[in-house]
Design a protein around this motif. Structure first.
Motif, PDB file in Angstrom:
ATOM      1  N   HIS A 101       0.837  -1.316   0.059  1.00 24.36           N
ATOM      2  CA  HIS A 101      -0.056  -0.132  -0.096  1.00 24.36           C
ATOM      3  C   HIS A 101       0.781   1.353   0.034  1.00 24.36           C
ATOM      4  O   HIS A 101       0.523   2.224  -0.863  1.00 24.36           O
ATOM      5  N   GLY A 102       1.763   1.256   0.777  1.00 25.04           N
ATOM      6  CA  GLY A 102       2.634   2.613   0.959  1.00 25.04           C
ATOM      7  C   GLY A 102       3.673   2.941  -0.177  1.00 25.04           C
ATOM      8  O   GLY A 102       3.703   3.943  -0.514  1.00 25.04           O
ATOM      9  N   ARG A 103       3.878   1.639  -0.899  1.00 18.49           N
ATOM     10  CA  ARG A 103       4.625   1.770  -2.147  1.00 18.49           C
ATOM     11  C   ARG A 103       3.841   2.463  -3.111  1.00 18.49           C
ATOM     12  O   ARG A 103       4.215   3.150  -4.061  1.00 18.49           O
ATOM     13  N   GLN A 162       1.419   4.581  -2.387  1.00 18.30           N
ATOM     14  CA  GLN A 162       1.147   5.940  -2.056  1.00 18.30           C
ATOM     15  C   GLN A 162       2.292   6.841  -2.056  1.00 18.30           C
ATOM     16  O   GLN A 162       1.826   8.135  -2.346  1.00 18.30           O
TER      17      GLN A 162
END
Lengths: 173, 139
Positions: B41-43, B45
């Protein structure tokens, strides 16, 4: 560490994490949910990375504790600003509603009332040891304090908690 | 230290906390995001944040490019003679210099030399040479 395994671990200990967040936020449910959400986001964003020096649970509880502390600091600053400039605080911490109070059992109410009289560190170490069933060493790791300090808080907190519970029982009788 | 370090005296506290745990576990909200997003997810974002930042930066640069020629024209338009280079420091006069002008100042600038007084009275020059007179001390 395998991402799937890591995610499954977080999901598996979700209830325990919520319990810990609840205690870190002084039993304020909405705040605890927000803290837990922020902690999950930190993990998923990579802002908090697991270095493998402890168990996943110990590490993640540390993330929750720091997130709760950050949130409380932000709220404190906001309160200071609003108190100074706007006099009234716009979003005071919500009190537990009547249905929440009604759901509480007698034993929970008594324990929470007693624990509220302890210092924050005493509350946290007792919670981690008795509620989460961690060792004192693991609790010290979560709280980022030395083992000796954790042991001192544990012993004093335990003694004081017993005294308060005995006093409560005496009042009821 | 292990869990065994906790003595049997702590049994009562264990019971208290276990009861509270049972209640709170039942009250725990559904897990919020883990089931919706993968660990990457963070990647996903981060490029999103970068894209927003890049868009903001491009907007600022475009605005600067758009406004800068206009500002330059306006600046040049404020000069009295367009395209003229600035005067040197020796010939430059401050714009507020006129405030120092006092009435009758031109009279002071036009006072003739004392030695040239007679010549000035007789401009035709009859009987007198155009040679300037020497200054004399008046009695």
């Amino acid at each position: 560490m395998d991402r799937t395994y890591f995610r499954e671990e977080l999901e598996r200990m979700h209830a325990a994490s919520f319990g810990w967040a609840l205690w870190c936020c002084g039993q304020r449910r909405e705040e605890a949910e927000e803290v837990l959400q922020s902690a999950y986001l930190k993990v998923l964003d990579g802002a908090a990375t697991f270095d493998g020096r402890s168990s996943v649970r110990t590490w993640f509880f540390g993330v929750i504790r720091r997130t709760a502390a950050e949130q409380q600091r932000r709220q404190w600053i906001r309160r200071q600003l609003f108190d100074r400039w706007l006099v009234s605080e716009p979003d005071a911490l919500p009190e537990p509603g009547p249905e929440a109070l009604a759901c509480e059992s007698e034993i929970r109410r008594n324990l929470l009332r007693a624990v509220a009289e302890l210092s924050t560190r005493q509350q946290q170490v007792l919670h981690l040891v008795f509620y989460q069933e961690l060792t004192i060493e693991e609790a010290s790791s979560v709280m980022n304090i030395s083992l000796g300090t954790a042991r001192t808080h544990f012993d004093r907190g335990k003694r004081r908690l017993r005294e308060i519970l005995v006093e409560q029982e005496a009042h009821h009788v | 230290m292990s869990n065994d370090d906790r003595t049997n005296d702590d049994h009562d506290l264990h019971e208290y906390f276990a009861a509270v745990r049972r209640e709170e576990v039942a009250l725990a909200p559904p897990i919020p995001i883990l089931s919706l997003t993968a660990c990457g997810h963070g990647r996903r974002q981060l490029p999103g944040k970068l894209a927003v930042g890049a868009t903001c930066l491009a907007t600022v640069i475009a605005a600067a490019v758009w406004l800068l020629p206009g500002l330059r024209v306006a600046h040049e338009g404020s000069n009295p003679v367009r395209g003229q280079t600035d005067a040197s420091i020796t010939s430059w006069k401050p714009a507020t210099d006129f405030l120092l002008d006092t009435p009758g100042r031109e009279l002071l600038e036009g006072v003739p030399d004392i030695g040239g007084w007679h010549g000035a009275l007789n401009p035709s020059g009859h009987g007198e040479s155009n040679r300037p007179l020497k200054k004399r001390i008046l009695p």
